[in-house]
Write an enzyme that holds these catalytic residues in place. Structure first.
Site: not given
Length: 257
Positions: A10, A12-13, A100, A109-110, A185
């Site tokens: 979503t 970009t930094v 892993y 990113d992780r 609601t």
């Protein structure tokens, strides 16, 4: 100076470091259809706003989970900054064993978040990143990346509800409700989305803790981390600049190896 870029689905930094000090940072929308020239126009405007000239950027490191952006950023760096970027991957020697089954599957990113968090705390950790997806990454007391969990992000979950339930209104998700029992609601939806997601976080963290050898510290990062830290019982710290700092640390380690 060092340019660090974290490309998410979503947003970009980007950030610029002078040695170990972050000079400035920006959050922009990830545009998969852009070109290297258009990216340069945007980057130049951001740089100019902070009196940063492109020619003083001598290196770039990128973590990217959006494959089309790799070609764009590679061309941008070569054409306008005069160097090729370093791409974060599990194959790099970053001083953190990746336990892993297939290390290549771990998102860049992780890895970056895990490296930064362990460098800061040197302890067993659960790092929760509230992005497009919410990731839970586990680090052992000895600094090993153990794996984790991935769930749909708060935004994805709420958008699915808005799109599929035609009679339900679109509600503000950035303000937590005062109580779980909604009296209309909108408040009922806020309770279900925000407090319900907090329940997801707390439930998953408690399950993960039972599987870890040492009791971990739980830290959160990402755009919605401050909001979720206020409603989730298990989050202990919020580290907003974790990803950029992780990129800087990895660059230093790779450059000195």
């Amino acid at each position: 100076m060092l340019l660090v870029i974290d490309v998410g689905n979503t947003n970009t930094v980007m950030g610029v470091f002078d040695d170990q000090r972050v000079v400035c940072d920006w959050r922009i929308r990830t545009e998969r259809e852009t070109t290297e020239d258009e990216f340069f126009v945007l980057a130049s405007q951001l740089f100019a706003g902070k009196d940063i000239k492109p020619e003083i950027i001598t290196a770039t490191i990128v973590s990217c989970v959006v494959p089309p952006m790799r070609k764009i950023l590679h061309a941008f760096c070569k054409k306008y900054l005069g160097h090729e970027p370093i791409w974060v991957s599990a194959e790099m020697d970053m001083g953190m064993p990746i336990l892993y089954d297939n290390p290549a599957e771990v998102g860049a990113d992780r890895i970056v978040n895990a490296v930064a968090a362990y460098e800061r705390y040197h302890d067993a950790l659960i790092v929760i990143d509230f992005g497009t997806a919410t990731t839970f990454d586990c680090i052992s007391k000895d600094g090993e990346y153990l794996g984790g969990a991935i769930s749909p992000g708060v935004g994805i979950a709420s958008e699915a509800l808005f799109a599929r339930a035609s009679k339900l209104p679109r509600v503000e998700i950035f303000n937590p409700p005062a109580q779980a029992i909604g009296k209309d609601t909108a408040k009922s939806m806020q309770s279900g989305i925000i407090l319900g997601y907090a329940g997801l976080v707390d439930g998953l963290v408690r399950r993960i803790v039972k599987e870890m050898e040492n009791k971990p510290r739980v830290i959160a990062t990402g755009g919605l981390a401050p909001l979720m830290a206020n409603v989730a019982e298990t989050i202990e710290e919020v580290e907003s600049g974790l990803t950029l700092e992780g990129l800087r640390i990895i660059f230093d380690r790779v450059s000195n190896s």
